[in-house]
Motif scaffolding. Structure first.
Motif, short mmCIF file in Angstrom:
data_model
loop_
_atom_site.label_atom_id
_atom_site.label_comp_id
_atom_site.label_asym_id
_atom_site.label_seq_id
_atom_site.Cartn_x
_atom_site.Cartn_y
_atom_site.Cartn_z
N ILE B 68 0.87 -1.18 0.00
CA ILE B 68 0.00 0.00 0.00
C ILE B 68 0.91 1.23 0.00
O ILE B 68 1.72 1.40 0.91
CB ILE B 68 -0.91 0.05 1.24
CG1 ILE B 68 -1.79 -1.20 1.31
CG2 ILE B 68 -1.78 1.30 1.21
CD1 ILE B 68 -2.62 -1.30 2.58
N GLY B 69 0.78 2.03 -1.03
CA GLY B 69 1.62 3.23 -1.12
C GLY B 69 0.81 4.45 -0.73
O GLY B 69 0.89 4.95 0.38
N CYS B 70 -0.01 4.91 -1.66
CA CYS B 70 -0.73 6.16 -1.46
C CYS B 70 -2.07 5.96 -0.76
O CYS B 70 -2.55 6.85 -0.09
CB CYS B 70 -0.97 6.82 -2.81
SG CYS B 70 -2.02 5.82 -3.89
N ASP B 71 -2.68 4.81 -0.97
CA ASP B 71 -4.01 4.53 -0.46
C ASP B 71 -5.07 5.45 -1.06
O ASP B 71 -6.17 5.56 -0.55
CB ASP B 71 -4.04 4.61 1.08
CG ASP B 71 -4.95 3.55 1.69
OD1 ASP B 71 -5.64 2.86 0.92
OD2 ASP B 71 -4.98 3.41 2.92
N SER B 73 -5.44 5.48 -4.65
CA SER B 73 -5.52 4.98 -6.02
C SER B 73 -4.68 5.75 -7.03
O SER B 73 -5.00 5.83 -8.19
CB SER B 73 -6.97 4.87 -6.50
OG SER B 73 -7.62 6.09 -6.39
N ASN B 74 -3.59 6.33 -6.57
CA ASN B 74 -2.72 7.07 -7.48
C ASN B 74 -1.40 6.38 -7.81
O ASN B 74 -0.84 6.63 -8.87
CB ASN B 74 -2.39 8.44 -6.88
CG ASN B 74 -3.52 9.42 -7.07
OD1 ASN B 74 -3.60 10.10 -8.08
ND2 ASN B 74 -4.44 9.47 -6.11
N CYS B 75 -0.87 5.53 -6.91
CA CYS B 75 0.52 5.12 -7.06
C CYS B 75 0.73 3.75 -7.70
O CYS B 75 1.80 3.45 -8.20
CB CYS B 75 1.23 5.15 -5.71
SG CYS B 75 0.80 3.76 -4.64
N GLY B 76 -0.27 2.89 -7.64
CA GLY B 76 -0.15 1.58 -8.28
C GLY B 76 0.63 0.53 -7.49
O GLY B 76 0.81 -0.59 -7.97
N ALA B 77 1.07 0.86 -6.27
CA ALA B 77 1.84 -0.11 -5.48
C ALA B 77 1.00 -1.35 -5.15
O ALA B 77 1.52 -2.44 -4.96
CB ALA B 77 2.35 0.52 -4.19
N CYS B 78 -0.33 -1.16 -5.10
CA CYS B 78 -1.23 -2.23 -4.67
C CYS B 78 -1.76 -3.04 -5.85
O CYS B 78 -2.70 -3.81 -5.70
CB CYS B 78 -2.40 -1.63 -3.92
SG CYS B 78 -3.35 -0.52 -4.97
N LYS B 88 -6.10 -1.71 -9.18
CA LYS B 88 -5.53 -1.16 -7.93
C LYS B 88 -6.38 -1.70 -6.79
O LYS B 88 -7.54 -1.32 -6.65
CB LYS B 88 -5.55 0.36 -7.99
CG LYS B 88 -4.60 0.90 -9.05
CD LYS B 88 -4.59 2.42 -9.13
CE LYS B 88 -3.56 2.87 -10.16
NZ LYS B 88 -3.56 4.33 -10.33
N CYS B 90 -6.45 -1.17 -3.76
CA CYS B 90 -6.89 -0.25 -2.71
C CYS B 90 -8.15 0.48 -3.13
O CYS B 90 -8.70 1.26 -2.37
CB CYS B 90 -5.80 0.77 -2.37
SG CYS B 90 -5.58 2.05 -3.62
S1 FES Z 1 -1.90 2.11 -2.71
FE1 FES Z 1 -1.45 3.60 -4.22
S2 FES Z 1 -2.76 2.94 -5.80
FE2 FES Z 1 -3.32 1.62 -4.24
#
Ligand code: FES
Ligand SMILES: Cc1cc2nc3c(=O)[nH]c(=O)nc-3n(C[C@H](O)[C@H](O)[C@H](O)COP(=O)(O)OP(=O)(O)OC[C@H]3O[C@@H](n4cnc5c(N)ncnc54)[C@H](O)[C@@H]3O)c2cc1C
Ligand code: FES
Lengths: 318, 195
Positions: B68-71, B73-78, B88, B90
């Motif tokens: 989980i990066g940004c939480d 829905s912007n960063c794509g880590a999830c 995504k 999250c």
């Molecule tokens: S945590 Fe960044 S897009 Fe889901």
């Protein structure tokens, strides 16, 4: 805060800062509690909406709704997931009308052969809405119903003179795109209505369209976006013109005066320049974290010019 | 100032936050039994509808490879695959995955052998801190199935929903290109062997 303002305006972001304190305490963003229902028919969905009224919200791709629910800027007691309703996702042409199911994902529109051959403007938009992962999930119907003034599809349906089909307790009705958007995040749709289809008149032979978007980075909403679709008659006279603007006001805007300035005239550098000027003069764009009002206005002119030119170039290629 | 109004369902002005707190809705109907096939294994759990897919994967199933990066829905880590599409996690509720199939980074290696994309990230130094890597790889996995011979431009576009704070993307792009190539040549070998 920058991330928040990707969804929201400054005003809301200020409110958010208050909320952020709460998030800092809990370390995560969890929506308020709700009940989840996934009806398998449109009829059931409508009756659920009717039963629960303002307490219910439709869940399509969730790419706007879920982030907002997590920020607790939106909430619902009942979430009516329409993803299990069959026949809401399609792209087809019937009797000179191109029909798109409301649940069609941005990525599906981007991959559509029909769109590529008939309405390349749709591919322009589908390749710049959000980012590739969001495009796998987000739907055109959700984007229109959400009615973000900087949303891309709003400008597109205005330029194409589309009709939007909504189904509610009283049955089906059609709403002209020009009348659909009421205000920021507000449309003509009633709380018990579901947007089911977008209908676009099949373009004439000699026509072309394009959508150009000015954005700070991939995945951001438009600073300004301009959609244009034009059709020419004999001697290069413009017989149809549709121009839709994103990011240029409190809602997606149809540049009616600029359209009028083009119709009946021969398309030329001069007429394009004039229309672009009119298009900008008649907007009063907001200032926000992405840009000042003045810059937006200047860019409406530049991008209307470029988009009209791109639409003409496309026509030449066909 | 931007005069944007906030969404209709937001709280009316002047009401205190306390009045807006989670409304009580009867506990019955609240939870859902969901069954999701995760990395080939069928998993079952009873979840609240508001449980996000990423929390289901990380906290319930304890598969913490999905980050989980940004939480927001912007960063794509999830990013993971839900029913074959990169999403995504999250920005999706776990209940929405009921009856579906999920593939996470943990499901890529087979019999102790890394997937070619993982291998390529390793070989090309496609990561530094590694936080964005699972999301990057899952996005690349989805993308390379649709486009087995991408140009650099196409790769850059494909990963544009995944943010990396370390690498400057150069080596990620190289890694995806290398993965594409090794997957293509593996395919050729398999077809040749079949003949
Ligand atoms: S945590 Fe960044 S897009 Fe889901
Ligand atoms: C990182 C990120 C970047 C983005 N960038 C852009 C961008 O550049 N341009 C852009 O245009 N959009 C952008 N979006 C928004 C994206 O396009 C969403 O997919 C879209 O706005 C909402 O579609 P959805 O299907 O996800 O709807 P949801 O989030 O499910 O719903 C949105 C709203 O519409 C209502 N609704 C949904 N479907 C219907 C229906 N059929 N009938 C009636 N009401 C309905 C819901 O109740 C809700 O209020 C971005 C989103 C993210 C997460
Ligand atoms: S390697 Fe650190 S965020 Fe990408």
């Amino acid at each position: 805060m920058l991330l928040l303002s990707a969804f929201l305006g400054d005003e809301t972001v200020l409110v958010c800062q208050g909320f952020m304190w709460i998030f800092d305490q809990s370390n995560s963003m969890i929506p308020r509690q709700f009940q989840y229902v996934a009806p398998s028919s449109l009829k059931d969905a409508v009756s659920l909406l009717r039963e629960h009224g303002e307490d219910a919200k439709i869940l399509a791709g969730g790419q706007s709704l879920i982030p907002l629910m997590k920020l607790r800027l939106m909430s619902a007691r009942y979430l009516v997931d329409i993803n299990h309703i069959p026949k809401l996702s399609y792209i087809k042409e019937e009797k000179d009308i191109i029909k798109i199911g409301a649940l069609t994902r941005h990525a599906e529109i981007g991959a559509s052969k029909l769109m590529k051959s008939k309405l390349p403007i749709m591919l322009d938009a589908a390749s710049v809405v959000a980012d590739p992962i969001v495009r796998n999930v987000g739907t055109i119907g959700g984007a229109l119903a959400h009615a973000d003034p900087s949303g891309d599809w709003g400008a597109i349906v205005l330029a194409l003179g589309a009709e939007l089909v909504a189904v509610g307790p009283k049955g089906e009705r059609r709403i002209k795109a020009g009348e659909f958007f009421v205000d920021t995040f507000t449309t003509r749709l009633g709380p018990t209505e579901i947007l089911t289809e977008i209908r676009i008149p099949s373009p004439r032979k000699k026509s072309g369209g394009a959508y150009l978007k000015l954005e700070r980075k991939v995945g951001d909403f438009a600073i300004v976006g301009v959609a244009a679709q034009i059709a020419l008659g004999d001697g290069g006279i413009c017989v149809e013109a549709g121009i839709g603007l994103a990011g240029a006001g409190p809602k997606p805007i149809k540049a009616t005066l600029a359209e009028k300035a083009l119709i009946g005239k021969k398309m030329s550098d001069e007429s394009i320049k004039k229309a672009a000027k009119i298009s900008a003069e008649n907007t009063d764009p907001p200032s926000d974290i992405r840009s000042s009002s003045e810059y937006r206005k200047a860019m409406v002119e530049v991008f209307t010019r470029r988009t009209l030119q791109a639409a003409l170039d496309r026509m030449a290629q066909r | 100032m931007n005069r944007r109004k906030t969404p209709r369902s937001r709280a009316p002005k002047g009401r205190s936050r306390a009045a807006l707190g989670p409304r009580k809705v009867g506990p019955e109907n609240f939870k859902h039994m969901i069954r999701v096939t995760v990395n080939g294994v069928e998993r079952e759990a009873t979840v609240e509808p508001r449980l996000l897919l990423v929390h289901f994967i990380r906290d319930v199933l304890r598969l913490t490879g999905t980050h989980i990066g940004c939480d927001t829905s912007n960063c794509g880590a999830c990013t993971l695959l839900l029913n074959g599409r990169a999403v995504k996690s999250c920005a999706i509720f776990a209940v929405q995955a009921d009856g579906g199939e999920v593939l996470t980074i943990e499901g890529l290696a087979k019999d102790g052998k890394l997937n070619p994309i993982q291998e390529a990230f390793w070989d090309n130094h496609g990561l530094q801190c590694g936080f964005c890597t699972p999301g990057m790889i899952m996005t690349a996995y989805d993308f390379l199935r649709k486009n087995s011979n991408p140009s650099e431009f196409e790769i850059r576009r494909a990963i544009s929903g995944n943010l990396c704070r370390c690498t400057g993307y150069q080596n990620i792009v190289k890694a995806v290109a290398a993965a594409a190539e090794s997957m293509r040549s593996a395919k050729v070998t398999v077809t040749a062997r079949r003949r």
